[in-house]
Design a protein around this motif. Structure first.
Motif, PDB file in Angstrom:
ATOM      1  N   ILE A 272       0.861  -1.177   0.000  1.00 44.08           N
ATOM      2  CA  ILE A 272       0.000   0.000   0.000  1.00 44.08           C
ATOM      3  C   ILE A 272       0.898   1.229   0.000  1.00 44.08           C
ATOM      4  N   VAL A 273       0.604   2.139  -0.945  1.00 42.89           N
ATOM      5  CA  VAL A 273       1.409   3.352  -1.025  1.00 42.89           C
ATOM      6  C   VAL A 273       0.739   4.443  -0.196  1.00 42.89           C
ATOM      7  N   GLY A 274       1.546   5.169   0.536  1.00 44.84           N
ATOM      8  CA  GLY A 274       1.032   6.228   1.407  1.00 44.84           C
ATOM      9  C   GLY A 274       0.387   7.346   0.608  1.00 44.84           C
ATOM     10  N   LYS A 275      -0.497   8.072   1.276  1.00 45.17           N
ATOM     11  CA  LYS A 275      -1.273   9.116   0.607  1.00 45.17           C
ATOM     12  C   LYS A 275      -0.385  10.180  -0.006  1.00 45.17           C
ATOM     13  N   ASN A 276       0.620  10.575   0.711  1.00 41.60           N
ATOM     14  CA  ASN A 276       1.495  11.617   0.184  1.00 41.60           C
ATOM     15  C   ASN A 276       2.684  11.037  -0.585  1.00 41.60           C
ATOM     16  N   GLY A 277       2.613   9.772  -0.864  1.00 50.80           N
ATOM     17  CA  GLY A 277       3.620   9.161  -1.732  1.00 50.80           C
ATOM     18  C   GLY A 277       5.004   9.056  -1.161  1.00 50.80           C
ATOM     19  N   ALA A 278       5.128   9.192   0.120  1.00 54.28           N
ATOM     20  CA  ALA A 278       6.463   9.141   0.724  1.00 54.28           C
ATOM     21  C   ALA A 278       7.028   7.727   0.776  1.00 54.28           C
ATOM     22  N   GLY A 279       6.168   6.743   0.675  1.00 49.19           N
ATOM     23  CA  GLY A 279       6.665   5.373   0.747  1.00 49.19           C
ATOM     24  C   GLY A 279       5.518   4.391   0.805  1.00 49.19           C
ATOM     25  N   PHE A 280       5.825   3.158   1.168  1.00 49.57           N
ATOM     26  CA  PHE A 280       4.766   2.151   1.174  1.00 49.57           C
ATOM     27  C   PHE A 280       4.947   1.189   2.335  1.00 49.57           C
ATOM     28  N   VAL A 281       3.909   0.464   2.589  1.00 44.51           N
ATOM     29  CA  VAL A 281       3.967  -0.584   3.614  1.00 44.51           C
ATOM     30  C   VAL A 281       3.290  -1.820   3.029  1.00 44.51           C
ATOM     31  N   PHE A 282       3.445  -2.942   3.735  1.00 46.58           N
ATOM     32  CA  PHE A 282       2.725  -4.152   3.348  1.00 46.58           C
ATOM     33  C   PHE A 282       1.739  -4.502   4.444  1.00 46.58           C
ATOM     34  N   LEU A 283       0.598  -5.022   4.026  1.00 48.42           N
ATOM     35  CA  LEU A 283      -0.415  -5.441   4.996  1.00 48.42           C
ATOM     36  C   LEU A 283      -0.375  -6.968   5.084  1.00 48.42           C
ATOM     37  N   LEU A 284       0.076  -7.462   6.202  1.00 52.93           N
ATOM     38  CA  LEU A 284       0.256  -8.905   6.344  1.00 52.93           C
ATOM     39  C   LEU A 284      -0.793  -9.509   7.264  1.00 52.93           C
ATOM     40  N   ALA A 285      -1.096 -10.772   6.990  1.00 54.02           N
ATOM     41  CA  ALA A 285      -1.996 -11.504   7.875  1.00 54.02           C
ATOM     42  C   ALA A 285      -1.252 -11.820   9.166  1.00 54.02           C
ATOM     43  N   PRO A 286      -1.908 -11.649  10.309  1.00 54.98           N
ATOM     44  CA  PRO A 286      -1.207 -11.884  11.568  1.00 54.98           C
ATOM     45  C   PRO A 286      -0.888 -13.368  11.788  1.00 54.98           C
ATOM     46  N   THR A 287       0.258 -13.626  12.344  1.00 52.89           N
ATOM     47  CA  THR A 287       0.647 -14.971  12.778  1.00 52.89           C
ATOM     48  C   THR A 287       1.262 -14.805  14.164  1.00 52.89           C
ATOM     49  N   PRO A 288       1.365 -15.875  14.920  1.00 53.01           N
ATOM     50  CA  PRO A 288       2.039 -15.741  16.228  1.00 53.01           C
ATOM     51  C   PRO A 288       3.454 -15.176  16.086  1.00 53.01           C
ATOM     52  N   GLU A 289       4.134 -15.520  14.979  1.00 50.24           N
ATOM     53  CA  GLU A 289       5.505 -15.044  14.797  1.00 50.24           C
ATOM     54  C   GLU A 289       5.534 -13.532  14.577  1.00 50.24           C
ATOM     55  N   LEU A 290       4.632 -13.037  13.725  1.00 49.39           N
ATOM     56  CA  LEU A 290       4.591 -11.595  13.476  1.00 49.39           C
ATOM     57  C   LEU A 290       4.134 -10.855  14.736  1.00 49.39           C
ATOM     58  N   TRP A 291       3.194 -11.465  15.446  1.00 45.65           N
ATOM     59  CA  TRP A 291       2.719 -10.843  16.675  1.00 45.65           C
ATOM     60  C   TRP A 291       3.857 -10.669  17.671  1.00 45.65           C
ATOM     61  N   THR A 292       4.714 -11.666  17.786  1.00 44.89           N
ATOM     62  CA  THR A 292       5.861 -11.591  18.693  1.00 44.89           C
ATOM     63  C   THR A 292       6.758 -10.405  18.337  1.00 44.89           C
ATOM     64  N   LEU A 293       6.806 -10.077  17.051  1.00 45.30           N
ATOM     65  CA  LEU A 293       7.648  -8.956  16.641  1.00 45.30           C
ATOM     66  C   LEU A 293       6.937  -7.612  16.786  1.00 45.30           C
ATOM     67  N   ALA A 294       5.606  -7.652  16.874  1.00 40.74           N
ATOM     68  CA  ALA A 294       4.843  -6.403  16.874  1.00 40.74           C
ATOM     69  C   ALA A 294       4.218  -6.061  18.223  1.00 40.74           C
ATOM     70  N   LEU A 295       4.186  -7.014  19.141  1.00 45.93           N
ATOM     71  CA  LEU A 295       3.391  -6.828  20.356  1.00 45.93           C
ATOM     72  C   LEU A 295       3.989  -5.785  21.298  1.00 45.93           C
ATOM     73  N   PRO A 296       3.128  -5.181  22.116  1.00 48.88           N
ATOM     74  CA  PRO A 296       3.626  -4.259  23.138  1.00 48.88           C
ATOM     75  C   PRO A 296       4.289  -5.043  24.279  1.00 48.88           C
ATOM     76  N   HIS A 297       5.521  -4.683  24.601  1.00 45.10           N
ATOM     77  CA  HIS A 297       6.254  -5.402  25.655  1.00 45.10           C
ATOM     78  C   HIS A 297       5.821  -4.914  27.027  1.00 45.10           C
ATOM     79  N   ARG A 298       5.125  -5.764  27.739  1.00 41.16           N
ATOM     80  CA  ARG A 298       4.807  -5.436  29.131  1.00 41.16           C
ATOM     81  C   ARG A 298       5.811  -6.099  30.065  1.00 41.16           C
ATOM     82  N   THR A 299       6.510  -7.066  29.555  1.00 36.80           N
ATOM     83  CA  THR A 299       7.550  -7.783  30.307  1.00 36.80           C
ATOM     84  C   THR A 299       8.623  -8.180  29.291  1.00 36.80           C
TER      85      THR A 299
END
Lengths: 515, 347, 347, 515
Positions: free
Chosen positions: C65-92
């Protein structure tokens, strides 16, 4: 060889006086600030200083104390200076947090857990201004810390572990400690690896140790080194030679690569004179010339009673001339070039010096290495930005040459051509190892070991394969060292949470006669 | 040939030639070598043939020697502490190069240093210590086992390092190091079951800023040692583990014909199936490995009959396959923990 | 999009398209990703631009997905436990994939298994446990910290794993696991400061031949736990450490012109010197690394403006340099020791 | 999604009965003999036996006990059988060497040192014949060991450590112990890695665990696997699926590679039916066909308001048709070939069976794995030499197919073509990874993860580079796992002295839409 048992103890009297363990004027030191947070090399010239935070600290106070001494920053009216302190005080809570000592020390580390912990940053009633005022009034670091604890609402609710962490943090800020270490191959290597690994090609201290062993470096060796790691290899070999034998730091580039790290080692005159530089071309042409002469002599000497021997020797000859062919086109020019190289080298080194900021006032000469800990007070030297190690040799003690490494003499080259080097060490991260080894291996004496360090695996694998198929060596080994440091504390023993992932790879072997 | 180098001026003009009385390392293969003292009319016999010493004398170190019955060849190498470690008779568990090199480097030894070692064991480390401190320093090494101390002493004499090494029988855990060395020692190495018992004596022996290293296989020994070191006010107490991983290099041709239509091109398909099936191919590789358990076994190394230029013709084909490296499957997982500490520089 | 897969028959014919209410992993770079719940008229803002959620709806997972102002892009991925581990908020402190995958595998979990976990922490492991036992098994996870338990419960609901996960506030060291689960548990995972205190309760909970795993950073915790496990007659008590080393891949052209006659060919010489000197080149590399601290940062990954076919022309030159891999300089040196044991099968 | 907390505990009642934990007739077991010295798989058919030393041991006695039970060999007149024993007895000295227990257990491990030790092999007064006689008389292992200790002159002079070592050695010889383990992905992988790593491409258990996580394997997944590791990958995925979803074990070879390890897992009918086989060609052609159809539909649906989106989609199309071109020449033949593949597969598998020794008497089916310990008694199965795992399926319990893996149905292929696989796992040590990935990646659903295992680094590095430059994936990671096991014993805690040096390398990533 008999009777050595009786004389053993007496040898202690022949060792040099322990002057080497004293910090002397002009010598190079490694300042270990706040337990490794910052590592800085300095030459203790007159009026040398270091900035810790905003405070300029004079280094004169270090002179006259032994290496290994611990100093603390003592604030004064015009800048601060170092005051030697007792090396103890590992337990920072000593005398500060005694009331918590009843709490089980060993087993129940986490008996106070973080269940109830709410950190709202309002725990400390002393303001930053209060503290600054204390500091300008010359209040000692220890006293500031005591005040901080006394004015903290949460300190005594923290676990012993958290208390120590808190105190350590405050101590770093208000009472920085400096250990003055003697630069050595080990400590210089470790400091660069931790703070500026690109300068030394990511050479880790265990790898350096391994290289020096594999290359059989010891007194009276004559070691050929291709050192594109700033001089670390050259200096480390020189340290092991200790004034006996010699290290030839060779180069193939127009501008010889710097080996200025040699200046950090406080070598005495005899050790310094064992550091020699020579372009590869000179070494090779001298060796080829000698090979031809000795091959002729050999074939005259030969009588026909040992068939296999003759075959083997012929094979050797073929290989040697094979090498000579590759450089043959250039051999004729080498002789005339020799002098111009020498001249040019000097010019180039001077021009490198010219690049430095030419602030020639008597300031501290340092190699400021980056700190990885952000909470540490910023420590800066007066020199702007990063500089090369030991680039101001003029104030060094007598006996040190202006540029590290004299140029090889005719006798040196002749000796090497006849005897061959006793070992070879290559540290050239941007060169293909086989290209280098193919050229340098013939400069070795037979049965001499060689060691090639590289930060990548694959180039060494291909080099090893070539050495195998060309039958140039035995005992070939391609190895990767692994190093892990541990925290050993009561109930808290474990490997360090961060480690270096690789020490690079090393290919080693022994040059053989049969090609 | 002594293990310690002599000054360039004292070397024979002609370079290192083998003489009677020299110790040579007879190299069969990376993991198979033997230290032999050259004697007139002596003879070495191994699976590659009979090798009369007389033929060695006058040859240069590093020469290839073909056996009398032509079954194969060996190389005659100049001894070094590293080769000795691979060739020495094991009287105890020995230290290997990873630990040895790290110890010598971390103790910051150099010519002139005085170093203490206990126990001597098989003398594997001692030779490296000797090389580091020669010619003006000294290694004082102690073992409580008399036979072992005597055997080590013989090795030191034979290898020409006895000028800088003294072996004594002494129980360091019980008696500590000799008093006469107090305060003038640069480095101490301990390989003892209860190293903490020796620490008070180490304190007395070391000079200011001198270093001690203790080698222990178990973490409990380390914990106890660190506690005592800390109590004795040592600085920079640090514990490490060092290991080495060895790689083999081979030619491996990975198939790039991932044919997704196995019937359209019978040619390709049969091409694939002429390769031995994965299991069998790997089995064959494995057999190689067992034969070459350590380090790089080089082609020039492959024993058997002497190979000369005639063999060259086989090479080009082999060279087409890419060179690939992988670690040997098994490796040392642990030798011991190395704990270092620095004698406090007291005010 | 729930994290747990649904049966093929229940999937929409068109494959996975993003719907309102889905959690997507917005992937900027290997080490920079964020879990976002798609809401009508929602908007994501980051350094690559503004991304209105409405544009995401109906797109396939995995889309760029390209950003509105064209500065760059991101990918929209389906969540998996592995991706969640990389994205989750660290409380511990959290567990990462090396430990997680080893634990799940060693506990021999499969659909239908009942597993206990204490503490829940940030729920990094919990999602992988849930995936392993779904759809018929269950994860009972406990934390003594109420806020943490609540936050984790919200995550489980949001990620669609709450059907197989129950979170409770409970001090397992003090109270043990609930009695009603006694004897029917297949696996237990402990991440506690004093795991040995929980072992008696583990014995009661596990079925015969069931497995327990204890994660501890310090060896003293392991020693004490093993002692208790042994006393409680557990079988196959084994302790491991697992780590991962990540490699970067780059093009590196090592110079093969080791010119030994630097004046004979000025051409070659200048060729060498036009390359930046080693230090500078390495500095540049290092800067790259700092920017890309983990894993392989792929070219298709390099953010900035969208690259299309026009860029292709630059490639051939780059391809000439050999591809080379080396480990990232720094790596995790230790996370914790994993001790496993099997409930004795009593006669 | 609400209300799940209340139903939680009740789920325990829905789990399958613990029949899975019982050793049943015909099931596969992993026999762990003498604590890992020997690991053998066996199918417990009627009259199955195993030879330990020279003694044939019947396995019938195992049936009816739970997995994890410990058995000891009990000698009898005609062969020996297994007798279940208490799992304790870890301390072998119990009741044998009590008189030494006063000696400090924890601290002073080496308090008896080897100073005085002279081992002259004359310490034991019992002869080999004496012991053999005892054994044929049916004297128990424990009694033999007691007799050995009683007749040893040196036993009580040994350290506690040496005593235990001695007893363990004797116990292995005279009273071998067998733990009967349930085969699982973890235990099968570990057993092969320890004893016959070539069969499974040196796949280590931590690597297998990592692969299964990276590939997001769980119930309802549809996993594409290229398994040239004997079926270990296929079976491990099927175990995680537990009867929900499916694993498609694909192949590109004339003869599909064996996946017979699937038979070791005692899968129930629903799990077994989730194991499917299909040639790569079929999968690719079905996928291409579908891509073309949906691309057409897509372009009709498109309205022109989203420029960038169109560009992106076009790029996808280009890439897909690029793939189709490469296999286009063969697409036409694929349809007709389909059936013949199915037939041929069956024939080939049968011919593989024909290669076995055709002793069809009811004997033990085992995979005998080599022992590394030489002092262990030789354990042999009646079948001569090594055989493939589970090659005699006829006596398996109902619900198991004769060959593991049914062929993919039309619906399967159609479903995969439309939805794509949810992940891909490649374990093909003799194929170039890029070649494989280039073909298989388009079979994945977008956002699906893929994982490629390889025993070498360099081919994966090159594959990663290709994936990068072709912009086919994000989240690319090239990793190497590291695994270390520890001995944790009072005063004797340390990492194991030997370890596996590598678990190989794994390249993983996530397929993206944009090509």
């Amino acid at each position: 060889m008999g009777g050595e048992n009786e004389t053993a103890v007496e040898t202690t009297s022949t060792r040099p006086p322990s002057k080497a363990n004293m910090i002397t004027p002009g010598c190079a030191v490694l300042l270990d600030i706040n337990n490794g947070d910052k590592l800085t090399f300095a030459h203790l010239n007159k009026n040398a200083s270091v900035k810790i935070g905003n405070i300029k600290c004079w280094l004169d106070a270090l002179v006259g104390h032994p290496f290994g001494s611990v100093f603390e920053v003592q604030s004064g009216a015009k800048g601060a200076s170092f005051v030697r302190v007792s090396p103890s005080g590992a337990d920072l809570r000593e005398g500060i947090a005694e009331k918590d000592d009843g709490e089980a020390a060993g087993d129940e580390v986490k008996s106070k857990d973080n269940r109830a912990l709410i950190d709202n940053n309002t725990a400390q009633t002393l303001s930053a201004e209060d503290i600054n005022k204390m500091r300008t009034e010359g209040v000692s670091g220890k006293e500031i810390m005591e005040a901080l604890v006394a004015n903290s609402a949460t300190f005594h609710t923290k676990t012993a572990f958290s208390q120590e962490k808190y105190l350590r943090k405050k101590q770093k800020k208000y009472a920085p400690r400096v250990v003055v270490r003697r630069p050595s191959a080990r400590s210089v290597c470790e400091a660069y690896f931790a703070k500026d690994p690109n300068k030394t090609g990511h050479l880790r201290m265990d790898m350096l140790a391994l290289i020096l062993s594999l290359a059989n470096v010891g007194a009276n060796a004559e070691v050929l080194v291709l050192d594109m790691l700033g001089g670390l290899l050259t200096a480390s070999v020189a340290e092991r030679l200790g004034g006996y034998g010699c290290v030839c730091s060779t180069y193939n580039t127009h501008k010889p690569p710097t080996i200025d790290m040699v200046r950090l080692f406080n070598f005495d005159a005899s050790t310094s004179s064992g550091v020699v530089r020579a372009p590869v071309s000179q070494l090779i042409s001298a060796r080829i010339e000698n090979s031809k002469l000795s091959a002729e002599a050999e074939s005259k000497r030969k009588d026909g009673d040992d068939d296999i021997n003759i075959i083997l020797n012929e094979t050797t000859d073929v290989s040697t001339s094979g090498n000579s062919m590759e450089v043959d086109g250039t051999t004729s020019t080498t002789e005339t070039v020799e002098v111009s190289v020498a001249t040019e080298t000097t010019v180039i080194l001077e021009s490198v010096e010219g690049e430095r900021t030419t602030k020639t006032t008597q300031i501290l000469e340092t190699v400021a290495l980056d700190s990885r800990l952000e909470e540490t007070p910023k420590i800066e030297t007066e020199s702007t930005g990063k500089r090369k190690a030991g680039t101001r040799p003029d104030e060094f003690e007598a006996g040190k040459s202006i540029k590290p490494g004299r140029l090889a003499s005719d006798e040196d080259r002749k000796r090497w051509a006849i005897q061959g080097f006793t070992s070879l060490i290559v540290g050239a991260p941007f060169l293909d190892p086989w290209t280098v080894v193919e050229k340098l291996l013939p400069l070795l004496a037979p049965s001499a070991p060689f060691v090639i360090y590289h930060p990548y695996l694959q180039p060494l694998a291909e080099c090893m394969n070539k050495l195998q198929s060309e039958h140039m060596a035995v005992g070939l080994q391609l190895q990767e060292p692994w190093l892990r440091e541990y925290q050993v504390l009561p109930s808290r023993t474990h490997p360090n949470m961060q480690m270096s992932s690789t020490g690079g790879w090393v290919l080693s072997g022994i040059r053989i006669n049969k090609a | 040939m002594a293990m310690l180098a002599v000054a360039a001026e004292e070397r024979p003009e002609k370079g290192r030639a083998i003489c009677e009385g020299d110790v040579v390392i007879v190299y069969e293969r990376h993991d198979r070598m033997k230290a032999v003292t050259v004697t007139r009319n002596g003879e070495l016999q191994n699976r590659f043939g009979v090798f009369p010493h007389n033929e060695w004398i006058g040859k240069k170190f590093g020469s290839q020697i073909v056996g009398k019955n032509g079954a194969g060849f060996v190389f005659l190498l100049a001894p070094t502490p590293e080769l000795w470690t691979l060739a020495l008779p094991h009287r105890t568990q020995i230290l290997y190069i990873a630990d040895i090199s790290f110890v010598v480097s971390f103790l910051e030894l150099r010519p002139g240093s005085i170093v203490l070692e206990s126990g001597t064991g098989s003398g594997s480390l001692t030779h490296s210590l000797a090389r580091a401190v020669a010619p003006t320093g000294h290694v004082h090494t102690f073992d409580f086992h008399e036979q072992r101390a005597n055997a080590a002493r013989e090795d030191f004499v034979r290898n020409g390092v006895s000028g800088v090494v003294t072996v004594k029988v002494r129980d360091i855990q019980g008696e500590g190091f000799p008093e006469e060395l107090a305060g003038c020692v640069d480095g101490v190495f301990l390989d003892l079951p209860q190293p903490w018992l020796a620490i008070p004596s180490v304190v007395r022996s070391l000079r200011s800023d001198g270093l001690v290293c203790s080698f222990s296989p178990c973490i409990e020994q380390v914990q106890r040692t660190c506690e005592v070191l800390s109590k004795e006010r040592f600085a920079d107490i640090r514990t490490f583990e060092v290991l080495l991983r060895s790689y083999e290099v081979r030619h491996e041709n990975l198939s790039t014909s991932f044919d997704c239509s196995e019937h359209s091109s019978e040619q390709k398909s049969s091409e694939v199936s002429t390769k031995p099936p994965p299991h069998k191919r790997q089995r064959a590789n494995e057999a190689d490995e067992k034969d070459k358990p350590e380090g790089g076994l080089d082609a020039g190394d492959t024993n058997g009959t002497s190979k000369t230029v005639g063999e060259e013709s086989k090479k080009p084909q082999r060279q087409l396959k890419p060179v690939i490296a992988r670690p040997y499957p098994e490796t040392k997982g642990h030798t011991g923990y190395l704990t270092f500490a620095r004698q406090a520089t007291l005010m």
